[in-house]
Design a protein around this motif. Structure first.
Motif, PDB file in Angstrom:
ATOM      1  N   ARG A  97       0.767  -1.236  -0.042  1.00 21.91           N
ATOM      2  CA  ARG A  97      -0.040  -0.044  -0.093  1.00 21.91           C
ATOM      3  C   ARG A  97       0.882   1.344   0.214  1.00 21.91           C
ATOM      4  O   ARG A  97       2.056   1.406   0.503  1.00 21.91           O
ATOM      5  CB  ARG A  97      -0.942  -0.005   1.173  1.00 21.91           C
ATOM      6  N   ARG A  98       0.289   2.128  -0.601  1.00 20.30           N
ATOM      7  CA  ARG A  98       0.937   3.356  -0.777  1.00 20.30           C
ATOM      8  C   ARG A  98       1.138   4.082   0.747  1.00 20.30           C
ATOM      9  O   ARG A  98       0.013   4.105   1.576  1.00 20.30           O
ATOM     10  CB  ARG A  98       0.584   4.455  -1.333  1.00 20.30           C
ATOM     11  N   LEU A  99       2.159   4.658   0.915  1.00 23.89           N
ATOM     12  CA  LEU A  99       2.469   5.331   2.292  1.00 23.89           C
ATOM     13  C   LEU A  99       1.975   6.701   2.133  1.00 23.89           C
ATOM     14  O   LEU A  99       2.215   7.560   1.211  1.00 23.89           O
ATOM     15  CB  LEU A  99       3.970   5.553   2.511  1.00 23.89           C
ATOM     16  N   ALA A 109       4.357  -2.946   2.825  1.00 30.76           N
ATOM     17  CA  ALA A 109       4.008  -4.335   2.796  1.00 30.76           C
ATOM     18  C   ALA A 109       2.546  -4.258   3.555  1.00 30.76           C
ATOM     19  O   ALA A 109       2.649  -3.763   4.652  1.00 30.76           O
ATOM     20  CB  ALA A 109       4.766  -5.426   3.251  1.00 30.76           C
ATOM     21  N   ALA A 110       1.588  -4.774   3.024  1.00 25.30           N
ATOM     22  CA  ALA A 110       0.363  -4.693   3.499  1.00 25.30           C
ATOM     23  C   ALA A 110      -0.453  -6.284   3.673  1.00 25.30           C
ATOM     24  O   ALA A 110      -1.328  -6.334   4.157  1.00 25.30           O
ATOM     25  CB  ALA A 110      -0.619  -3.905   2.849  1.00 25.30           C
ATOM     26  N   GLY A 111       0.093  -7.209   3.227  1.00 27.72           N
ATOM     27  CA  GLY A 111      -0.149  -8.699   3.237  1.00 27.72           C
ATOM     28  C   GLY A 111       0.274  -9.614   2.061  1.00 27.72           C
ATOM     29  O   GLY A 111       1.224  -9.150   1.650  1.00 27.72           O
ATOM     30  N   ILE A 127      -4.465  -2.700  -7.087  1.00 25.45           N
ATOM     31  CA  ILE A 127      -3.441  -3.398  -6.267  1.00 25.45           C
ATOM     32  C   ILE A 127      -1.979  -3.129  -6.695  1.00 25.45           C
ATOM     33  O   ILE A 127      -1.628  -3.175  -7.936  1.00 25.45           O
ATOM     34  CB  ILE A 127      -3.985  -5.127  -6.481  1.00 25.45           C
ATOM     35  N   ILE A 128      -1.177  -3.133  -5.832  1.00 25.60           N
ATOM     36  CA  ILE A 128       0.393  -3.029  -5.934  1.00 25.60           C
ATOM     37  C   ILE A 128       0.726  -4.528  -5.373  1.00 25.60           C
ATOM     38  O   ILE A 128       0.360  -4.794  -4.209  1.00 25.60           O
ATOM     39  CB  ILE A 128       1.010  -1.959  -5.478  1.00 25.60           C
TER      40      ILE A 128
END
Length: 182
Positions: A97-99, A109-111, A127-128
């Motif tokens: 996810r974007r900060l 990282a988000a998952g 989605i990234i």
């Protein structure tokens, strides 16, 4: 046996039905990879890593993505939805996810999600993700995109700094070639 021409025609018909085609294309891809042996028989045993174009149009791209052993591709987005169905091997996805307020467009990282032969997943338009083949053998997956994968404006993130930059298709191709060289 997996019939590539029929699969592409069914995907094109799903797009014409409306709703963007994402849900019915996921169902088609899930059905296809549910029998990994049939897909292997239809597409052939993967020989080396690469982005193999099976169909390309402004509305739909179908790729046979083959990941070299232990290959990792940096975080990137697609700018369109994607359906991924693994038919041999496995791929590990880290979602990013974007900060907020990051001047360099950095991510964190988000998952994560691991996919193995017979698994299918959908990635939304925003989605990234980064992808790793954790195995010491080739991994093959059918990737279906809701647009022209090669013409879309996209981004990638530097593996060390996690800063955003324009997606470089030639760099990605070099990464596949280097991973094939071992």
């Amino acid at each position: 046996m997996f019939d590539l021409d029929r699969f592409i025609e069914e995907c094109r018909a799903a797009l014409a039905e409306g709703e963007g085609g994402q849900r019915p294309i996921r169902e088609l891809t899930t059905r296809a990879v549910r029998d990994p042996g049939a897909v292997l028989a239809g597409l052939g045993e993967p020989q080396c890593g690469g982005l193999n174009v099976l169909h390309r149009s402004p509305e739909l791209t179908v790729l046979n993505v083959v990941w070299a052993p232990r290959m990792t591709l940096m975080p990137h987005n697609h700018g369109m939805w994607a359906v991924i169905g693994v038919y041999t091997g496995g791929e590990d996805n880290i979602f990013w996810r974007r900060l907020p307020d990051s001047p360099a467009g950095a991510v964190e990282a988000a998952g994560a999600r691991s996919l193995r032969a017979g698994d299918c997943t959908v990635l939304g338009r925003d989605i990234i993700h980064s992808v790793t083949n954790p195995l010491s053998r080739l991994t093959g997956a059918i990737h279906v995109y809701g647009g022209d994968f090669f013409a879309a404006g996209r981004s990638e993130w530097d593996a060390e700094t996690l800063s955003e930059q324009p997606y470089d298709l030639e760099k990605a191709r070099r990464m596949f070639a280097e991973a094939n060289a071992g």
